[in-house]
Design a protein around this motif. Structure first.
Motif: not given
Length: 157
Positions: A39-57
């Motif tokens: 469960v926590a890792a699925a949230l971490g997975h979503a966080a990875f993809w959010d962090a990718r957006v932050l990187h590009w911004l």
């Protein structure tokens, strides 16, 4: 979907994530969600993809690079998810869930602050990143909540 629409949708799913993380125990966060993620890792997975957006911004807003299709997600992201899985699982479940919340909050704040002109620049580049973070979060939150309902039903059977 307009900028106002996805900002509102992002907020709804982020608040839903916050309520879920507050409600789940450490033990529940550590439970397997499916064959790939807890469960926590699925949230971490979503966080990875959010962090990718932050990187590009960060890259685009600094002027180091311009929005382009080079930032687009590949058609097949399974290799990315597979490559990050062990790293994400190495984070303690509560810490991973809290990290996911923090990154979601930061991502949403950045997306909310984008000017309509800059959103148009991203759109003109073919929307290489999705500013609608809600869709990906919803997918995993739905799965987590379904798993929690199923687990609760089995416990009460």
């Amino acid at each position: 979907m307009t900028q106002t629409d996805y900002i509102a949708a992002n907020r709804v799913e982020r608040e839903r994530m916050h309520a879920l993380v507050e409600r789940l125990s450490d033990e529940q966060l550590a439970q397997p969600l499916n064959s790939s993620w807890t469960v926590a890792a699925a949230l971490g997975h979503a966080a990875f993809w959010d962090a990718r957006v932050l990187h590009w911004l960060d890259q685009w807003e600094s002027g180091r690079v311009q929005p382009s299709s080079a930032a687009s997600e590949p058609d097949d992201v399974d290799w990315v998810n597979d490559a990050t899985r062990e790293l994400i699982h190495a984070i303690a479940p509560r810490a991973c869930a809290e990290l996911a919340l923090r990154i979601a909050e930061e991502t949403d704040r950045r997306v909310e602050q984008l000017s309509p002109a800059f959103v148009a620049v991203i759109a003109a580049a073919g929307n290489p990143i999705s500013l609608n973070r809600a869709a990906h979060r919803r997918e995993h939150l739905d799965e987590i909540e379904a798993k929690q309902r199923t687990g609760h039903e089995q416990t009460n059977a």
